[in-house]
Scaffold this active site. Structure first.
Site, PDB file in Angstrom:
ATOM      1  N   ARG A  32      12.383 -11.025 -11.695  1.00  0.00           N
ATOM      2  CA  ARG A  32      12.057 -11.142 -10.336  1.00  0.00           C
ATOM      3  C   ARG A  32      10.762 -11.540 -10.011  1.00  0.00           C
ATOM      4  O   ARG A  32      10.216 -12.044  -8.943  1.00  0.00           O
ATOM      5  CB  ARG A  32      12.395  -9.781  -9.621  1.00  0.00           C
ATOM      6  CG  ARG A  32      13.846  -9.429  -9.836  1.00  0.00           C
ATOM      7  CD  ARG A  32      14.077  -8.277  -8.792  1.00  0.00           C
ATOM      8  NE  ARG A  32      13.730  -8.486  -7.666  1.00  0.00           N
ATOM      9  CZ  ARG A  32      14.077  -7.658  -6.583  1.00  0.00           C
ATOM     10  NH1 ARG A  32      14.634  -6.468  -6.866  1.00  0.00           N
ATOM     11  NH2 ARG A  32      13.663  -7.529  -5.486  1.00  0.00           N
TER      12      ARG A  32
ATOM     13  N   LYS B   6       3.964 -13.836  -5.732  1.00  0.00           N
ATOM     14  CA  LYS B   6       5.270 -13.255  -5.248  1.00  0.00           C
ATOM     15  C   LYS B   6       5.143 -12.783  -4.106  1.00  0.00           C
ATOM     16  O   LYS B   6       6.012 -13.100  -3.035  1.00  0.00           O
ATOM     17  CB  LYS B   6       6.157 -12.463  -6.247  1.00  0.00           C
ATOM     18  CG  LYS B   6       7.079 -12.075  -6.011  1.00  0.00           C
ATOM     19  CD  LYS B   6       7.992 -10.842  -6.708  1.00  0.00           C
ATOM     20  CE  LYS B   6       7.377  -9.610  -6.648  1.00  0.00           C
ATOM     21  NZ  LYS B   6       8.074  -8.500  -5.590  1.00  0.00           N
ATOM     22  N   ASN B   7       4.426 -11.673  -3.909  1.00  0.00           N
ATOM     23  CA  ASN B   7       4.342 -10.775  -2.533  1.00  0.00           C
ATOM     24  C   ASN B   7       3.832 -11.392  -1.303  1.00  0.00           C
ATOM     25  O   ASN B   7       3.865 -10.776  -0.398  1.00  0.00           O
ATOM     26  CB  ASN B   7       3.913  -9.345  -2.956  1.00  0.00           C
ATOM     27  CG  ASN B   7       4.843  -8.576  -3.646  1.00  0.00           C
ATOM     28  OD1 ASN B   7       6.069  -9.046  -3.972  1.00  0.00           O
ATOM     29  ND2 ASN B   7       4.478  -7.403  -4.296  1.00  0.00           N
TER      30      ASN B   7
ATOM     31  N   ARG C 252      14.617  -6.664  -0.735  1.00  0.00           N
ATOM     32  CA  ARG C 252      14.257  -6.041   0.282  1.00  0.00           C
ATOM     33  C   ARG C 252      13.006  -7.109   1.267  1.00  0.00           C
ATOM     34  O   ARG C 252      13.325  -6.620   2.482  1.00  0.00           O
ATOM     35  CB  ARG C 252      13.549  -4.782   0.062  1.00  0.00           C
ATOM     36  CG  ARG C 252      14.092  -3.676  -0.902  1.00  0.00           C
ATOM     37  CD  ARG C 252      13.247  -2.746  -1.086  1.00  0.00           C
ATOM     38  NE  ARG C 252      12.752  -2.273   0.290  1.00  0.00           N
ATOM     39  CZ  ARG C 252      13.584  -1.468   1.075  1.00  0.00           C
ATOM     40  NH1 ARG C 252      14.493  -0.939   0.662  1.00  0.00           N
ATOM     41  NH2 ARG C 252      12.661  -0.982   1.870  1.00  0.00           N
TER      42      ARG C 252
ATOM     43  N   ASP D 195       1.732  -1.095  -8.113  1.00  0.00           N
ATOM     44  CA  ASP D 195       2.331  -2.111  -8.712  1.00  0.00           C
ATOM     45  C   ASP D 195       1.640  -2.214 -10.238  1.00  0.00           C
ATOM     46  O   ASP D 195       2.267  -2.691 -11.075  1.00  0.00           O
ATOM     47  CB  ASP D 195       2.360  -3.441  -7.979  1.00  0.00           C
ATOM     48  CG  ASP D 195       3.244  -3.484  -6.739  1.00  0.00           C
ATOM     49  OD1 ASP D 195       3.972  -2.569  -6.478  1.00  0.00           O
ATOM     50  OD2 ASP D 195       2.883  -4.215  -5.925  1.00  0.00           O
TER      51      ASP D 195
ATOM     52  N   ASP E 236      11.562   2.265   9.178  1.00  0.00           N
ATOM     53  CA  ASP E 236      11.430   2.773  10.563  1.00  0.00           C
ATOM     54  C   ASP E 236      10.096   2.303  11.126  1.00  0.00           C
ATOM     55  O   ASP E 236      10.280   2.185  12.478  1.00  0.00           O
ATOM     56  CB  ASP E 236      11.380   4.529  10.386  1.00  0.00           C
ATOM     57  CG  ASP E 236      10.365   4.851   9.735  1.00  0.00           C
ATOM     58  OD1 ASP E 236      10.493   4.207   8.338  1.00  0.00           O
ATOM     59  OD2 ASP E 236       9.956   6.096   9.592  1.00  0.00           O
TER      60      ASP E 236
ATOM     61  N   CYS F 216      15.924   1.616  -2.905  1.00  0.00           N
ATOM     62  CA  CYS F 216      16.114   1.167  -4.199  1.00  0.00           C
ATOM     63  C   CYS F 216      15.577   1.969  -5.165  1.00  0.00           C
ATOM     64  O   CYS F 216      15.276   3.204  -5.046  1.00  0.00           O
ATOM     65  CB  CYS F 216      15.137  -0.413  -4.273  1.00  0.00           C
ATOM     66  SG  CYS F 216      13.383  -0.128  -4.409  1.00  0.00           S
TER      67      CYS F 216
ATOM     68  N   ARG G   5      12.217   3.735   0.663  1.00  0.00           N
ATOM     69  CA  ARG G   5      11.633   2.453   1.261  1.00  0.00           C
ATOM     70  C   ARG G   5      12.201   2.387   2.648  1.00  0.00           C
ATOM     71  O   ARG G   5      12.844   1.291   2.815  1.00  0.00           O
ATOM     72  CB  ARG G   5      12.050   1.462   0.340  1.00  0.00           C
ATOM     73  CG  ARG G   5      11.345   1.689  -0.943  1.00  0.00           C
ATOM     74  CD  ARG G   5      11.409   0.557  -1.956  1.00  0.00           C
ATOM     75  NE  ARG G   5      10.116  -0.371  -1.490  1.00  0.00           N
ATOM     76  CZ  ARG G   5      10.048  -1.608  -2.364  1.00  0.00           C
ATOM     77  NH1 ARG G   5      10.848  -1.992  -3.352  1.00  0.00           N
ATOM     78  NH2 ARG G   5       9.196  -2.575  -1.909  1.00  0.00           N
TER      79      ARG G   5
HETATM   80  N1  EPU Z   1       7.432   3.079   4.444  1.00  0.00           N
HETATM   81  C1  EPU Z   1       8.058   4.081   5.501  1.00  0.00           C
HETATM   82  N2  EPU Z   1       8.516   3.486   6.623  1.00  0.00           N
HETATM   83  C2  EPU Z   1       8.382   2.110   6.710  1.00  0.00           C
HETATM   84  C3  EPU Z   1       7.946   1.230   5.816  1.00  0.00           C
HETATM   85  C4  EPU Z   1       7.277   1.876   4.432  1.00  0.00           C
HETATM   86  O1  EPU Z   1       8.357   5.208   5.175  1.00  0.00           O
HETATM   87  O2  EPU Z   1       9.042   1.590   7.746  1.00  0.00           O
HETATM   88  C5  EPU Z   1       6.959   3.909   3.170  1.00  0.00           C
HETATM   89  C6  EPU Z   1       7.796   3.489   2.017  1.00  0.00           C
HETATM   90  O3  EPU Z   1       8.917   4.175   1.855  1.00  0.00           O
HETATM   91  C7  EPU Z   1       6.700   3.574   0.986  1.00  0.00           C
HETATM   92  C8  EPU Z   1       5.295   3.263   1.646  1.00  0.00           C
HETATM   93  O4  EPU Z   1       5.678   3.366   2.937  1.00  0.00           O
HETATM   94  O5  EPU Z   1       6.709   4.858   0.445  1.00  0.00           O
HETATM   95  C9  EPU Z   1       4.871   1.827   1.300  1.00  0.00           C
HETATM   96  O6  EPU Z   1       5.709   0.877   1.553  1.00  0.00           O
HETATM   97  P1  EPU Z   1       5.320  -0.583   1.928  1.00  0.00           P
HETATM   98  O7  EPU Z   1       5.984  -0.861   3.404  1.00  0.00           O
HETATM   99  O8  EPU Z   1       3.809  -0.663   2.196  1.00  0.00           O
HETATM  100  O9  EPU Z   1       5.917  -1.610   0.829  1.00  0.00           O
HETATM  101  P2  EPU Z   1       6.558  -2.686   1.206  1.00  0.00           P
HETATM  102  O10 EPU Z   1       6.167  -3.723   1.877  1.00  0.00           O
HETATM  103  O11 EPU Z   1       8.154  -2.259   1.180  1.00  0.00           O
HETATM  104  C10 EPU Z   1       5.134  -4.135  -0.466  1.00  0.00           C
HETATM  105  C11 EPU Z   1       5.374  -4.798  -2.012  1.00  0.00           C
HETATM  106  C12 EPU Z   1       5.603  -3.850  -3.141  1.00  0.00           C
HETATM  107  C13 EPU Z   1       4.520  -2.919  -3.191  1.00  0.00           C
HETATM  108  C14 EPU Z   1       4.190  -2.272  -1.935  1.00  0.00           C
HETATM  109  C15 EPU Z   1       2.948  -1.460  -1.767  1.00  0.00           C
HETATM  110  C16 EPU Z   1       6.390  -6.992  -1.294  1.00  0.00           C
HETATM  111  C17 EPU Z   1       7.628  -7.718  -1.488  1.00  0.00           C
HETATM  112  N3  EPU Z   1       6.571  -5.612  -2.034  1.00  0.00           N
HETATM  113  O12 EPU Z   1       6.354  -3.357  -0.519  1.00  0.00           O
HETATM  114  O13 EPU Z   1       5.676  -4.664  -4.382  1.00  0.00           O
HETATM  115  O14 EPU Z   1       4.696  -1.719  -4.254  1.00  0.00           O
HETATM  116  O15 EPU Z   1       4.009  -3.222  -0.684  1.00  0.00           O
HETATM  117  O16 EPU Z   1       1.745  -2.295  -2.227  1.00  0.00           O
HETATM  118  O17 EPU Z   1       5.407  -7.326  -0.852  1.00  0.00           O
HETATM  119  C18 EPU Z   1       6.601  -5.087  -6.348  1.00  0.00           C
HETATM  120  O18 EPU Z   1       5.950  -6.154  -6.405  1.00  0.00           O
HETATM  121  O19 EPU Z   1       6.875  -4.600  -7.400  1.00  0.00           O
HETATM  122  C19 EPU Z   1       6.826  -4.206  -5.497  1.00  0.00           C
HETATM  123  C20 EPU Z   1       7.500  -3.122  -5.203  1.00  0.00           C
END
Ligand code: EPU
Length: 446
Positions: A402, A23-24, A95, A310, A127, A119, A124
């Site tokens: 999802r 999925k991701n 997201r 995850d 920035d 969420c 999340r």
């Molecule tokens: N963060 C910031 N600022 C940003 C971006 C991230 O502070 O601009 C923080 C987030 O708040 C969080 C941390 O950095 O605390 C990690 O966030 P990241 O950006 O790595 O996560 P994501 O890209 O939003 C993806 C997966 C998540 C998975 C995370 C970490 C997708 C669609 N989602 O999220 O998957 O937990 O990476 O591996 O790829 C799930 O599948 O259940 C899921 C939540």
């Protein structure tokens, strides 16, 4: 109609399960497909609500899409992009759709994408995405909950991420594809999904190197260098880890097919410490089994290659009946212990203090009515219900839909006593008969 899941626990799971596309990864590949003019086809696309949402987001840009359920392929024809807007109604539902920002801004020089907001599992923020795009030369304004990005010209630069954010790394990779010169993303995320995205982009004609390490270099190419492709998504390592958890937790034995074991190295090492046996049968097939009470272990979630956040809730479900005390530390999200109160309702002994959870193994869990709060918390409740004595009912299945394709069918094929129903269905005898019911086929199966 409210759908629920009824599970009678106590069966050891046996058999085999084939893992779907990640999925991701696929969500990002779908966004990346809009970079090339013409029809890109992605294979191994799971049938999930998140995929449907991403299709809607892309269609909203005037891009033609076609999902073929039978072959699990999606065709994305981005010959023309007629809108640069991704609306709040869709972005707020998922997201990951924020990823179209980077692709749009590099291809169309302008994008209007809704801010996703927080969420259930945490704030999340986005920035890093915004700062990175600004560093590449985009002019960004945030108005009425939307990011307005204008970039007549993007220029490659060095970008350092404070946290190796998966989404920011991906968004910036996409934006840098058509930028002038080289972009270096330092402290980049190293997840297999990032490597998949880089492979996809390179197949399309982009020039990305270093994916899978902490420094990714993108040498900008011209629009005419990019061409549509056919590409197959990697297997979903989190789905694989979920079925492994269920087999281990129920002291069963099963084959996990279509998995890339190297994506689960850290997770597998923890399962082995818990007492599981893991055998490589073929390069993409592993056998997992367990015939003892699990040992307690400590777990700290980390960006890849560390223990995946995850799979944290799944590990917690397994450890609820382990011998001794386990300490689980969630270091990525502020609020990813939403499964704790539900597991307690099933008899688990868990003490939570901020981002630490102390799990004292009990002898067994008892079935209860519980509610999924998010995707992975929901999955952990399924595993807990499979372990528990008696009947459990799990609500709010839309969270689980999802990210887990045909999950009740896959669990049923492993011998789980599981049925999806809605309040109007009469399922009184179905579970006792141990019938296996697939989604949308309830009456026929009974
Ligand atoms: N963060 C910031 N600022 C940003 C971006 C991230 O502070 O601009 C923080 C987030 O708040 C969080 C941390 O950095 O605390 C990690 O966030 P990241 O950006 O790595 O996560 P994501 O890209 O939003 C993806 C997966 C998540 C998975 C995370 C970490 C997708 C669609 N989602 O999220 O998957 O937990 O990476 O591996 O790829 C799930 O599948 O259940 C899921 C939540």
């Amino acid at each position: 109609m409210v759908e629920k899941l009824k599970i009678i626990g106590g069966n050891a799971l046996h058999g085999e399960v084939s893992i779907s596309g990640a999925k991701n990864s696929v969500l990002k590949l779908m966004a990346a497909a809009i970079l090339a003019k013409g029809e890109t086809v992605i294979h191994n696309v799971p049938e999930l609500t998140d995929v449907q949402i991403m299709l809607k987001v892309i269609e909203g840009l005037g891009v033609k899409t076609r999902y073929d359920k039978k072959s699990k392929s999606v065709a994305i024809d981005a010959a023309d992009i007629t809108s640069i807007t991704a609306k709040y109604e869709l972005v707020s539902k998922m997201r990951a759709s924020f990823i179209v920002l980077g692709a749009l801004v590099t291809r169309c020089k302008e994008a209007v994408v809704a801010l996703p907001g927080g969420c259930a599992i945490g704030e999340r923020r986005v920035d890093f995405h915004i700062k990175g795009l600004e560093a590449l030369g985009a002019d960004i304004k945030i108005e009425n909950g939307y990011v307005h990005a204008k970039a007549p010209k993007l220029t490659g630069t060095d970008i350092y991420l404070d946290i190796p954010s998966v989404g920011a790394t991906e968004n910036l990779m996409l934006a840098a594809i058509l930028a002038e010169g080289a972009t270096r993303i330092q402290n980049a995320a190293q997840e297999p999904e990032i490597v998949d995205l880089a492979n996809f982009l390179n197949a399309m004609g982009a020039d990305v190197s270093g994916a899978g390490t902490s420094e990714i270099v993108i040498n900008g190419v011209k629009q005419e260098d990019l061409h549509p492709i056919e590409y197959t998504t990697i297997p979903d390592r989190i789905e694989a880890g979920t079925y492994m958890a269920a087999i281990v937790a129920t002291k069963g034995k099963g084959l996990i097919k279509n998995v890339l074991p190297s994506h689960l190295t850290f997770y597998n090492s923890k399962l082995i410490k818990m007492g599981a046996n893991i055998k490589l049968i073929e390069p993409t097939v592993i056998e997992v089994s367990c015939n003892q009470r699990l040992n307690s272990v400590n777990i700290v979630t980390q960006p890849y290659p560390g223990f995946p956040t995850d799979l944290q809730s799944l590990a917690m479900a397994m450890l609820t009946t382990a011998d001794g005390v386990s300490i689980i530390t969630e270091s990525l999200y502020e609020n990813r212990f939403m499964q704790v109160p539900e597991l307690r309702r099933m008899g688990a002994d868990i003490h939570q203090e901020r981002n630490h959870a102390l799990v004292r193994g009990v002898k067994n869990l008892n079935g209860a009515n519980v509610k999924a709060s998010d995707l992975r918390a929901g999955a952990s409740l399924i595993v807990a219900a499979l372990m528990a004595e008696g009947e459990s009912v799990i609500e709010a299945l839309h969270h689980i839909d999802r990210g887990y394709e045909l999950f009740e069918t896959k669990f049923a094929n492993l011998g789980a006593n599981i049925v999806r129903y809605n309040d109007e269905d009469d399922i009184s005898n179905s579970l006792n008969n141990h019938c296996q019911i697939t989604k949308g086929n309830l009456n026929a199966s009974i």
